[in-house]
Design an enzyme around this catalytic site. Structure first.
Site, PDB file in Angstrom:
ATOM      1  N   LYS A 263       0.836  -1.150  -0.057  1.00  0.00           N
ATOM      2  CA  LYS A 263       0.008   0.063   0.143  1.00  0.00           C
ATOM      3  C   LYS A 263       0.872   1.231   0.184  1.00  0.00           C
ATOM      4  CE  LYS A 263      -3.402   2.524   2.694  1.00  0.00           C
ATOM      5  NZ  LYS A 263      -4.102   2.453   4.112  1.00  0.00           N
ATOM      6  N   ASP A 268      -2.454  10.388   3.437  1.00  0.00           N
ATOM      7  CA  ASP A 268      -3.855  10.023   3.374  1.00  0.00           C
ATOM      8  C   ASP A 268      -4.724  11.140   4.476  1.00  0.00           C
ATOM      9  OD1 ASP A 268      -6.416   8.763   3.643  1.00  0.00           O
ATOM     10  OD2 ASP A 268      -5.649   7.239   4.891  1.00  0.00           O
ATOM     11  N   LYS A 275     -10.349  12.859   7.832  1.00  0.00           N
ATOM     12  CA  LYS A 275      -9.841  12.547   9.149  1.00  0.00           C
ATOM     13  C   LYS A 275      -9.883  13.575  10.265  1.00  0.00           C
ATOM     14  CE  LYS A 275      -6.558   8.973   7.377  1.00  0.00           C
ATOM     15  NZ  LYS A 275      -7.083   7.925   8.342  1.00  0.00           N
ATOM     16  N   ASP A 286       1.402   6.142   5.648  1.00  0.00           N
ATOM     17  CA  ASP A 286       0.326   5.410   4.829  1.00  0.00           C
ATOM     18  C   ASP A 286       0.846   4.714   3.754  1.00  0.00           C
ATOM     19  OD1 ASP A 286      -2.047   4.311   5.453  1.00  0.00           O
ATOM     20  OD2 ASP A 286      -3.173   5.717   4.338  1.00  0.00           O
ATOM     21  N   ASP A 347     -12.257   7.194   3.334  1.00  0.00           N
ATOM     22  CA  ASP A 347     -11.009   6.836   4.394  1.00  0.00           C
ATOM     23  C   ASP A 347     -10.660   5.491   4.522  1.00  0.00           C
ATOM     24  OD1 ASP A 347      -8.859   7.795   5.849  1.00  0.00           O
ATOM     25  OD2 ASP A 347     -10.152   7.688   7.823  1.00  0.00           O
ATOM     26  N   GLU A 349      -9.427   3.846   1.748  1.00  0.00           N
ATOM     27  CA  GLU A 349      -9.122   4.023   0.404  1.00  0.00           C
ATOM     28  C   GLU A 349      -7.867   2.996   0.030  1.00  0.00           C
ATOM     29  OE1 GLU A 349      -5.647   5.011   2.450  1.00  0.00           O
ATOM     30  OE2 GLU A 349      -7.732   5.495   2.942  1.00  0.00           O
ATOM     31  N   ARG A 351      -7.634  -0.140   0.537  1.00  0.00           N
ATOM     32  CA  ARG A 351      -8.252  -1.389   0.048  1.00  0.00           C
ATOM     33  C   ARG A 351      -8.630  -1.463  -1.475  1.00  0.00           C
ATOM     34  NH1 ARG A 351     -12.471  -2.067   4.740  1.00  0.00           N
ATOM     35  NH2 ARG A 351     -10.632  -0.753   5.738  1.00  0.00           N
TER      36      ARG A 351
END
Length: 500
Positions: A263, A268, A275, A286, A347, A349, A351
């Site tokens: 990933k 993020d 967030k 991230d 959020d 995201e 996946r």
């Protein structure tokens, strides 16, 4: 020879490992204690040093043997000698030497009862480097000068070719972990998808032909049909870069093809499901999965040729940002395998980007083993705490191999259930799947893994949720610094070496 540590002392501090409550096994300790007129044993008694794991003490009255100080550290039970435990104990001893502001040290390793001198050398070298990691790039000159580095470690043992090879391998592994840590710790303003491309190309250039890099542009990804990945990327002004690294020796394709998918969200914000500011403070992390993959490839570029292995690395790099172009809750996108996804939370995201990456790895790279690693869910931290990685997958043999590799390297992972009964919770009324369960349903790490599995066809697959283990927000311990840890580089390198 080990006896030279008394005849020809080198280094400011002498490091002496001792076993738990077994004085007869601690011949080095006993020898030095005798030369010093029982000063070591008297100091141990005074400090109530019980020869228990993680205990350490320092003796400064050492003029008879030519060292400024002695650091004694306990490495556990001799009958159950463990290299990961030794690694953590040695790392803590190295930190003690640094607090004493010494720039050199000596380690006597003859009492260590290990079956593999190669592995012992490997652990010693990388512990020496990894336990001294500091991210000081943005500190002032004065602050940088306060950090003492032990530049030289003198090793007293019966040197063998196996040990020498292990020391070199450990140094190479440490360089890969350092790279991963540096990438995670770098502020997001300086780490964009293009920057990850540059790092990948530097690794390939240094590999002398062992590694190639291919980068798919936004146009390339759209043409293929990566609707899930591009949906996440569309909110940012930074162009996405789908990075593919390829390690292969020779021109013949291997039957053992492995793909590492990391990933790679370089920042993020949560997108429109933004967030809270506190939760956003560390979101430069991230891309830790992608950083670990790059770390592994840096190791591969410097190791000897693994001729029967073909390894791919995939980094679906992009930012997750809010804007007038950003995806909205309720939007539906189509992944590379044709499955549709209702996005209820922007959020969740990671996946989405991984979905297309997993399909690409199997469909286009033709890999039969896929391992993804991702800072995917806060739920895994709730389940396992901040140190332990969640281990999911669809093939028990591959799961066992990853677990064995992680255990042998001192990187804690824990098997989690791929509980199919929860799958209906991510079924959507308007699409094939939704990216979160909604409604406060628990088991978020499990449902996230179940979501990823929908983008695997026949390949053996493992998912590592490193949301906690990739970034240490607490004080340094052992080889783990505060900040980016480089978690999973050692595990994945060990796994690849076991496949050769």
């Amino acid at each position: 020879m080990a006896a030279d540590y008394l005849k020809k002392p080198q280094g400011s501090a002498l490091l002496i490992p001792v076993y738990e409550a077994d004085s007869k096994s601690n011949s080095v300790y006993n020898k030095v204690d005798q030369v010093l007129g029982q000063r070591l044993s008297k100091k141990a008694k005074h400090l109530r040093f019980n020869f228990k794991i993680d205990e350490t003490f320092v003796l400064h009255e050492t003029e008879k043997i030519g060292y400024d100080s002695i650091v004694v550290f306990c490495i556990g039970d001799k009958k159950n000698f463990s290299l990961p435990i030794f690694q953590q104990s040695l790392a803590n001893a190295v930190k003690v030497v640094r607090t004493l502001r010494y720039e050199s040290a000596a380690l006597v390793a003859d009492d260590l009862s290990t079956k593999s001198m190669f592995d012992l050398g490997r652990f010693i070298a990388r512990t020496f480097y990894l336990s001294q990691y500091d991210f000081l790039k943005y500190k002032s000159k004065d602050e940088k000068e306060k950090s003492i580095i032990i530049a030289n470690l003198f090793l007293y043992t019966d040197a063998t070719q196996e040990m020498t090879q292990g020391l070199k391998t450990g140094e190479i592994e440490a360089e890969g972990v350092w790279l991963a840590r540096d990438l995670v710790n770098e502020p997001a303003i300086n780490t964009h998808p293009d920057d990850l491309v540059a790092v990948a190309r530097e690794i390939a250039k240094a590999s002398k032909g062992k590694i190639e890099v291919n980068v798919l542009s936004e146009k390339d990804c759209r043409k293929l049909g990566m609707g899930a990945y591009l949906a996440v990327a569309q909110g940012s002004e930074r162009n996405p870069k789908f990075i593919v690294l390829h390690y292969k020796i020779g021109s013949t394709s291997s039957k053992n093809k492995i793909c590492l998918v990391g990933k790679s969200i370089t920042f993020d914000s949560g997108g429109l499901s933004i967030k809270p500011s506190k939760s956003m403070e560390t979101m430069k992390l991230d891309m830790a999965g992608g950083a670990a993959v790059l770390g592994v490839f840096k190791v591969l570029s410097n190791l000897g040729n693994l001729s029967n292995l073909e390894v791919y690395g995939v980094l679906p790099a992009c930012e997750n940002m809010p804007s007038g172009r950003a995806i909205r809750p309720g939007d539906v996108v189509t992944a590379l395998n044709g499955k549709t996804i209702e996005i209820l939370n922007t959020d969740a995201e990671g996946r989405l980007t991984l979905a297309d990456a997993l399909v690409y790895a199997e469909k286009y790279l033709k890999t039969d083993k896929i391992i993804d690693l991702a800072t995917l869910t806060g739920a895994i931290i709730v389940a396992l705490g901040p140190d332990i990685t969640g281990l999911f997958g669809n093939n028990q043999k591959l799961l066992d191999s990853i677990k064995a590799a992680a255990d042998s390297q001192g990187e804690p992972v824990w098997p989690m259930p791929q509980y199919a009964k929860y799958l209906p919770k991510i079924k959507s009324d308007v699409a094939d799947f939704k990216n979160v369960t909604g409604g406060g349903f628990g088991g978020g790490a499990i449902t996230a893994s179940l979501f990823l599995e929908q983008f695997i066809d026949k390949a053996d697959w493992v998912h590592l949720d490193i949301a906690g283990s990739a970034f240490n927000e607490y004080k340094p311990t052992g080889i783990w610094p505060k900040g980016g840890t480089g978690f999973a580089v050692l595990t994945l390198v060990e796994f690849l070496l076991s496949q050769k």
